[in-house]
Design a protein around this motif. Structure first.
Motif, PDB file in Angstrom:
ATOM      1  N   ASN A  55      56.762   2.353 -26.711  1.00  0.00           N
ATOM      2  CA  ASN A  55      58.323   2.658 -26.986  1.00  0.00           C
ATOM      3  C   ASN A  55      59.005   3.706 -25.899  1.00  0.00           C
ATOM      4  OD1 ASN A  55      58.924   0.499 -28.871  1.00  0.00           O
ATOM      5  ND2 ASN A  55      57.577   1.997 -30.183  1.00  0.00           N
ATOM      6  N   GLY A  56      58.533   3.758 -24.567  1.00  0.00           N
ATOM      7  CA  GLY A  56      58.813   4.739 -23.647  1.00  0.00           C
ATOM      8  C   GLY A  56      58.864   4.340 -22.378  1.00  0.00           C
ATOM      9  N   THR A  57      59.505   5.109 -21.472  1.00  0.00           N
ATOM     10  CA  THR A  57      59.411   4.554 -19.804  1.00  0.00           C
ATOM     11  C   THR A  57      58.732   5.602 -19.204  1.00  0.00           C
ATOM     12  OG1 THR A  57      61.576   3.253 -20.347  1.00  0.00           O
ATOM     13  CG2 THR A  57      61.128   4.094 -18.129  1.00  0.00           C
ATOM     14  N   LEU A  58      57.857   5.081 -18.351  1.00  0.00           N
ATOM     15  CA  LEU A  58      57.090   6.002 -17.146  1.00  0.00           C
ATOM     16  C   LEU A  58      57.697   5.836 -16.193  1.00  0.00           C
ATOM     17  CD1 LEU A  58      53.856   7.019 -16.961  1.00  0.00           C
ATOM     18  CD2 LEU A  58      54.237   5.385 -15.251  1.00  0.00           C
ATOM     19  N   VAL A  59      57.966   6.911 -15.591  1.00  0.00           N
ATOM     20  CA  VAL A  59      58.916   7.001 -14.220  1.00  0.00           C
ATOM     21  C   VAL A  59      57.737   7.822 -13.379  1.00  0.00           C
ATOM     22  CG1 VAL A  59      60.976   8.048 -13.031  1.00  0.00           C
ATOM     23  CG2 VAL A  59      61.120   7.373 -15.235  1.00  0.00           C
ATOM     24  N   SER A  60      57.619   7.198 -12.107  1.00  0.00           N
ATOM     25  CA  SER A  60      56.923   7.640 -11.120  1.00  0.00           C
ATOM     26  C   SER A  60      57.614   7.918  -9.852  1.00  0.00           C
ATOM     27  CB  SER A  60      55.521   7.085 -10.874  1.00  0.00           C
ATOM     28  OG  SER A  60      54.389   7.680 -10.006  1.00  0.00           O
TER      29      SER A  60
END
Length: 186
Positions: free
Chosen positions: A141-146
């Motif tokens: 339930n999250g967003t990974l940003v790279s």
């Protein structure tokens, strides 16, 4: 803002500093109409199936691709693994995403992207060839940003692909978004 003096020695004191403005490369490329953003449709992983989405630079594009940012949104209660690949060979061509836009929508006419976002919603296929340059864990339930700052430069016929896996038997919904700029070959 950064202020610079026109004077360079201790003995020579300046009373009027010169204003210098720095802008991020992404804004600079956007102002030129060369920065694009977009996303895949929903991808489904789990129960033995994986998925992928990525930036694909066509052989006839005449441009280099500068991968800038990826986001992976995980809409499930499971941890997922995202493998980032350069120039992977995939047996499926994937679907070209229609959810792509130049980031500068004030330009007329709007610039066209040469690079495509392609994706496969669910597959048992695995990448071959290319290089798995790094892996990331995508929390539930999250967003990974790279943010990559354009350091991955992909020529025509190459790709920058995110391959997503889950060890769960429950299906997990994922959406991948990407930002990049393009530069004509010299």
């Amino acid at each position: 803002m950064v202020y610079e003096s026109k004077c360079y020695s201790i003995d020579n004191w300046c009373s009027t500093p010169q204003q210098v403005v720095n802008i991020p490369i992404t804004l600079f490329e956007s102002l030129k109409g060369k920065y694009f953003v977009g996303q895949s449709e929903a991808l489904w992983v789990g129960n033995g199936s994986n998925a992928w989405a990525g930036l694909f630079n066509p052989c006839n594009s005449g441009t280099n691709l500068f991968a800038n940012v990826i986001t992976i949104s995980n809409f499930s209660d499971e941890y997922l693994t995202a493998e980032i690949w350069l120039n992977a060979r995939l047996s499926e061509k994937g679907i070209v995403s229609q959810k792509v836009s130049p980031s500068n929508t004030a330009l007329e006419p709007l610039p066209d992207n040469k690079v495509n976002i392609r994706y496969v919603q669910s597959t048992e296929d695995t990448p071959r060839g290319g290089v798995n340059i790094y892996d990331r864990i995508v929390p539930p339930n999250g967003t990974l940003v790279s943010e990559e700052d354009g350091k991955f430069i992909v020529p025509p016929c190459g790709n920058y692909t995110i391959y997503i896996k889950s060890s769960s038997v429950k299906p997990s919904k994922v959406i991948v978004a990407l930002g990049w700029w393009e530069e004509k070959l010299k």
